[in-house]
Design an enzyme around this catalytic site. Structure first.
Site, PDB file in Angstrom:
ATOM      1  CG  ASP A 154      32.554  34.210  38.309  1.00  0.00           C
ATOM      2  OD1 ASP A 154      33.896  33.669  38.701  1.00  0.00           O
ATOM      3  OD2 ASP A 154      31.694  34.335  39.204  1.00  0.00           O
ATOM      4  CD  GLU A 155      39.778  35.796  37.230  1.00  0.00           C
ATOM      5  OE1 GLU A 155      40.558  36.042  37.291  1.00  0.00           O
ATOM      6  OE2 GLU A 155      39.247  34.821  37.936  1.00  0.00           O
ATOM      7  CD  GLU A 164      43.907  29.626  38.264  1.00  0.00           C
ATOM      8  OE1 GLU A 164      43.778  31.143  38.824  1.00  0.00           O
ATOM      9  OE2 GLU A 164      42.046  28.948  38.505  1.00  0.00           O
TER      10      GLU A 164
END
Length: 891
Positions: free
Chosen positions: A465-466, A745
C-alpha cells in the site's frame, strides 16, 4: 552503402496526438567502412505521402546533427498530420537518398478546442462511495465515406474505450498518473478502421485508479476526487470534406458494469452474471440506462500524452503447482512480476473464485503476504455458468510471483493460468552479460526491478500500500535505467509533474505526484518540505537525460526548476554554503544505522551539503550548455563556496573526514569534494572500512550507487569486484543465492535463517540497489557517454576488467545506433577487446594495461589500422580515438 533508417519524432515512430509546437526529428545511419560521419542533411515536410503538397524544406544544412533537430519555421496546426522525409550526406560524398516516409500528427493544441463536457455516472445510481465501475455509451450515425477518425479522451480516474464492441487501444491505465491538480494527460486514438457505415456505438468504462482509489499507507482514498468522469471527442473527417464531432455530453447514458470493485491496491471483483452482452454495439437496447450527468470541471489543465503508454509486454507461464504446509493451493510463476493473471475457470453460475498474490513464501513454504501490508491484491470472480470462462482484470495491477487459489477445486491445470506483465512500453536498449551466471542473474533482476516499478511513474515498490513516485529512488536509479531502456519520454512526463509540484520556495516534495499532503500522516510526511538526495532529483534527472540522449530541450524545460531547487538549498543553512537544518533521510536503510532505525550513521548535514554541491555543479554545467553565462559564473562561484565550506566543516586540518562511514568517503570522493591529502586519506579510509568489514558494504540509498564507482575511479577496482562477487549477507549476490528474481528493498529482506525483515517495509521488488547496473555497464563493460558528446555522440569506451570474470559484454542501442564493448581474457595472458561504434558517432577508447607497440587491431599494428587516431601510451594503458565501425583489439 550509406543508408538512413529509424526516423523518429520526439522519440516516437509515427506518433499521433503530439502536443509540442516545435517537433524534433531524429534518425540513424548505416554505412560500410569506418569513421563515417554525416556532413549534411535535408528535411522536407508535406501534407501528403507523395510530397506533391510540400510545406517546408530545410534545404541542405551542413551539419553532423542527426538527433533532436527542430523543425523551425513550420506553422504547426492542431489535428493535422505532417509527413516528413530525410536525406543525408557523408564526408565521402555519398548520399542516402530520401528515407522512407514518416509522419507525425498533432493533437489538440488549444484548450478552446475542447467542446466536450465532462460526464459522470449519475449519483442516484453511483453515489460517491460506490466502488462499482460504470459503463457509459453513446450511439451515432456515420453517413458517408470516412477518410479518418480520431478520438481524443481523458478521465478523472482511469478508462477503457470501445467502439462498436472493439477496444480502441492496447494501452492500459490511461490517462496515467500526473499531478492531477496541475496537469492531466489526454490520449489520441486512430479509430478510422473501427467505424462502420450507418449506426455506431462508442462506450467507456471508468475505474477509480489513482484519482479516486486508495493511495498511500494510511488507508486514504479519493485523494483527488470522489467521482470519476470522462471527457471525449471523436472527430470524423469524411472524403467529401465534411466533419462530424461526437462529444461527451448529457446525451450519453450510464449503467453498472460487472466490475463491482477495482482498486490499484486491493484488486478487482467481477461478477460475470452481470455482463451486458453487446453493450457497446449500436443495436443494444439501453432504454433502461440512466442519463449521464455533466460536470463543471477544468479543461485548461489538459496536455497531450508525453510518455509511453502502459501495455501488456509479455506473458509468463507458471513453473509449479504447490500444496503448502498450511494446505493452500499455490502457483509459482517463477518470476517476481507486475501485472495480473489471466485465468480460465469452469463452474456453475454464482460460483466464486479468488486469487491472492504474494512475492515470496515463508521459510516453511507457506504463502506470505505480511509485507504487502494493507494492500489486498485480491481478484474475485463470480462465474456466469457458461462452460469455460476466461478473465483478466481491468484497472488494477499486482506485484507477485506466487498466487493462492481459492474456490478452484481440487483439479487445477497450470495451463489455465498466465502471468501478464504490464509496464510502460519503453524500448529496451541495453544488455549486459558476462562469464558469471550469478552476475547475469543480478542483471536480470535489475531489469525486472525496472519493469515492475516503471508503470507510468517510477514507483518505489509495486505490491504494498504505497507504490509512490519517491524522488530519491528515481534519481538513484536513473542512470542505470538509461542503459536498460529509452526512458526519455517516461522521465520527461514525470519531471513535468515534479516542476508542477515544486513549491514557490523551490522545495521539491519527497514523492511525485505529491499525494503526501493529502494523506492522513505524521507531520514529517503530512507537511513535507524537502530532503537532500530525494529532492535533488530536480537537477540530477534532467541532467542524466541530457547525458544519455543529448536532449537539450529537457534542460531548457526544467532549468527554472533546477535553479529554484539550488536556490532553496542556498537558503537552508547557517550560511549560504552549508545545508545543516531540517529533516533528512540521510543514507536511508544503511546497515550502519542504529538498531531499529532506518537512517544510516552518515551525518545528515554531511549528506545534505554534499548533494548541495553536486546539484550546484550540475546547474553550473547546465547553464553552460544553455549559454546562460551569467548563471554559469554565478553557480561556479557558489560551488566553490560550498566546496570550501564543506572542507572547513567536515575535513580536519590533517585531511581526515570527520564522518567516518563508508558512505561519507564514497560521496566525498565521487562528488569531487576532496583534493590532495584529503582525497588520499579518504581512499585509504574507504579501503580500511571495507577490509574491517570483510569486504562487505554497509551503505544505504545514498552510498550504494557510488560505492563501486569510487573504488574503480581511485585505484581500488579489484575491491569493487570483490564486493560484486560476495555471496553472503550483505551483498548483491546474496539476494540472488536466496532465489531473488528482482532487487530487494533491504539487503536482508530474507535473513540467512529464512525469516524476514520487518513487515513494516520489506519489498522484494524495489529497484534502488539495482543502481549497481550503472557500474556494470559503465565500468565493467566500459560504455560511457561524455559531456563533450552527450547522447553518445562522442563516447568513452574504457572497460576495467577484474578478477572473477573471464569476459564481459555490454550492448547499448543509442540515439545513433548500437554500441558494443566486449572484453575477453585469452590464453597466455592476452586480452581481446571488441568495440562497435555507430555511424555519425565516435569514441575515445582506453585499452587497460596495454602497451602501444604490441596492440593489434584486426591483425594490424595500430598505426596501420583504419579509423584509428591519436593512439598513445598512458599510465593506465593505451588511449586512442576511433570513428564508427567494428574493431577487434588484441594485446
Amino acid at each position: 552503402m550509406f543508408t538512413i533508417s529509424e526516423l523518429r519524432c520526439e522519440y516516437f515512430e509515427n506518433p499521433i496526438g503530439l502536443g509540442t509546437r516545435q517537433p524534433r526529428v531524429s534518425w540513424k545511419l548505416q554505412a560500410d567502412g569506418r569513421g563515417i560521419l554525416q556532413t549534411a542533411y535535408q528535411i522536407q515536410t508535406a501534407t501528403d505521402e507523395t510530397f506533391n503538397d510540400m510545406l517546408w524544406d530545410s534545404g541542405v544544412n551542413e551539419s553532423d546533427q542527426s538527433v533532436h533537430i527542430e523543425l523551425n519555421g513550420m506553422n504547426i496546426e492542431s489535428r493535422r498530420r505532417y509527413y516528413y522525409r530525410v536525406r543525408a550526406w557523408n564526408q565521402k560524398g555519398q548520399t542516402t537518398g530520401w528515407s522512407e516516409i514518416a509522419y507525425f500528427e498533432m493533437g489538440l493544441l488549444d484548450h478552446a478546442e475542447w467542446s466536450a463536457e465532462w460526464i459522470a455516472a449519475p449519483t442516484g445510481s453511483f453515489p460517491a462511495d460506490s466502488e462499482r465501475v460504470p459503463l457509459l455509451r453513446k450511439t451515432f450515425t456515420v453517413d458517408g465515406a470516412v477518410r479518418s477518425a480520431r478520438v481524443y479522451a481523458t478521465a478523472h480516474g482511469v478508462y477503457e474505450l470501445e467502439l462498436n464492441g472493439r477496444r480502441v487501444s492496447d494501452a492500459y491505465f490511461a490517462p496515467g498518473w500526473t499531478s492531477y491538480d496541475h496537469r492531466l494527460q489526454y490520449q489520441t486514438y486512430d479509430v478510422t478502421e473501427l467505424l462502420t457505415p450507418g449506426d455506431n456505438a462508442l462506450g467507456g468504462l471508468l475505474g477509480g485508479g489513482w484519482y479516486k482509489g486508495h493511495l498511500g499507507w494510511a488507508g486514504d482514498k479519493a485523494l483527488y476526487g470522489d467521482r470519476t468522469a470522462l471527457l471525449l471527442q471523436l472527430h470524423i473527417a469524411f472524403e467529401d470534406g465534411r466533419e462530424q464531432v461526437i462529444v461527451t455530453d448529457g446525451s450519453w447514458k450510464a449503467a453498472g458494469s460487472p466490475i463491482l470493485m477495482s482498486d490499484i491496491y486491493h484488486g478487482e471483483t467481477y461478477d460475470a452474471r452481470l455482463e451486458l452482452s453487446g453493450w457497446c454495439l449500436p443495436g443494444f437496447d439501453d432504454s433502461d440506462w440512466s442519463r449521464a450527468e455533466t460536470l463543471e470541471r477544468r479543461k485548461d489543465l489538459l496536455i497531450a500524452q508525453e510518455n509511453v503508454p502502459v501495455r501488456k509486454i509479455e506473458e509468463i507461464k507458471p513453473v509449479a503447482l504447490l500444496r503448502t504446509p498450511d494446505g493452500d493451493t499455490v502457483i509459482d510463476l517463477g518470476q517476481n512480476m507486475v501485472g495480473w493473471v489471466r485465468f480460465t475457470v469452469r463452474g456453475e453460475g454464482g460460483r466464486e473464485v479468488e486469487i491472492h498474490h504474494a512475492e515470496v513464501l515463508d521459510r516453511e513454504g507457506n504463502f506470505y503476504i505480511g509485507n504487502i501490508r494493507a494492500a489486498k491484491q485480491r481478484i474475485r470472480y463470480v462465474c456466469k455458468g457458461s462452460g469455460e470462462e476466461t478473465f483478466e482484470p481491468h484497472f488494477t495491477f499486482q506485484g507477485f510471483r506466487y498466487i493462492r487459489l481459492i474456490g478452484f477445486g481440487e483439479t487445477v491445470r497450470l495451463e489455465d493460468f498466465t502471468g501478464v506483465v504490464l509496464h510502460s512500453d519503453m524500448d529496451i536498449t541495453g544488455e549486459f552479460t558476462c562469464s558469471d551466471p550469478l552476475v547475469n542473474q543480478l542483471q536480470h533482476n535489475i531489469l525486472w526491478g525496472m519493469k515492475g516499478n516503471f508503470l507510468d511513474v517510477p514507483t518505489d515498490c509495486p505490491q504494498r500500500d504505497e507504490r509512490l513516485g519517491w524522488t530519491g529512488d528515481a534519481q538513484i536509479f536513473i542512470r542505470t535505467a538509461g542503459y536498460l531502456a529509452n526512458i526519455a519520454p517516461f522521465f520527461t512526463k514525470w519531471l513535468g509533474d515534479l516542476k508542477a509540484e515544486q513549491g514557490e520556495d523551490g522545495g521539491v516534495p519527497f514523492v511525485i505526484p505529491n499525494v503526501l499532503p493529502k494523506m492522513t500522516l505524521e507531520p514529517v510526511f503530512a507537511n513535507p518540505t524537502s530532503a537532500a538526495a530525494w529532492s535533488d532529483a530536480a537537477v540530477i534527472c534532467p541532467w542524466t537525460i541530457y547525458l544519455c540522449y543529448g536532449d537539450k530541450r529537457i534542460l531548457e524545460t526544467q532549468y527554472d526548476s533546477m535553479k529554484a531547487w539550488v536556490e532553496y538549498m542556498r537558503r537552508q543553512g547557517d550560511n549560504e554554503f552549508l545545508w545543516n537544518t531540517g529533516f533528512q533521510f540521510g543514507d536511508w536503510l544503511a546497515l550502519d544505522a542504529k538498531e531499529g532505525a532506518f537512517i544510516g550513521a552518515t551525518d545528515g548535514d554531511y549528506v545534505a551539503t554534499a548533494y548541495f554541491a553536486l546539484s550546484t555543479s550540475i546547474l553550473q554545467k547546465t547553464a553552460a550548455v544553455l549559454g546562460r553565462t551569467e548563471d554559469e559564473a554565478r553557480y561556479a562561484e557558489l560551488y566553490a563556496g560550498i566546496k570550501k565550506a564543506f572542507t572547513e566543516e567536515f575535513v580536519t586540518p590533517s585531511g581526515r573526514l570527520s564522518v567516518p562511514t563508508q558512505t561519507a568517503q564514497v560521496i566525498g570522493l565521487t562528488f569531487g569534494l576532496l583534493e590532495g591529502q584529503a582525497q588520499e586519506r579518504a581512499v585509504r579510509k574507504l579501503e580500511k572500512l571495507l577490509a574491517d568489514n570483510s569486504f562487505h558494504l554497509n551503505t544505504g540509498f545514498v552510498g550504494t550507487p557510488y560505492l563501486n564507482h569510487a573504488l574503480s575511479s581511485f585505484g581500488l577496482n579489484e575491491i569493487a569486484y570483490k564486493l560484486l562477487f560476495q555471496q553472503d549477507f550483505p551483498s548483491w549476490l546474496y539476494q540472488v543465492t536466496k532465489g531473488a528474481t528482482t532487487i530487494w528493498e533491504h539487503w536482508d529482506g530474507i535473513k540467512e535463517d529464512g525469516t524476514f525483515w520487518s513487515d513494516q517495509m520489506n519489498s522484494f521488488n524495489h529497484y534502488a540497489y539495482g543502481a549497481i547496473g550503472d557500474w556494470l555497464y559503465r565500468v565493467v563493460a566500459g560504455i560511457n557517454t561524455g559531456e563533450s558528446g552527450p547522447g553518445y555522440k562522442r563516447m568513452m569506451i574504457r572497460p576495467q576488467p577484474g578478477d572473477g570474470l573471464k569476459w564481459a559484454e555490454g550492448r547499448l542501442d543509442t540515439m545513433y545506433g548500437k554500441v558494443c564493448s566486449r572484453w575477453s581474457k585469452l590464453e597466455n595472458g592476452r586480452m581481446e577487446i571488441r568495440v562497435s561504434i555507430p555511424v555519425n558517432a565516435a569514441a575515445d577508447i582506453v585499452l587497460p594495461d596495454a602497451l602501444l607497440d604490441v596492440v593489434t587491431e584486426g591483425g594490424k599494428a595500430l598505426a596501420e589500422a583504419d579509423g584509428i587516431a591519436e593512439a598513445m601510451q598512458t599510465d593506465t594503458g593505451v588511449s586512442l580515438s576511433a570513428g564508427s565501425g567494428d574493431y577487434v583489439f588484441i594485446y
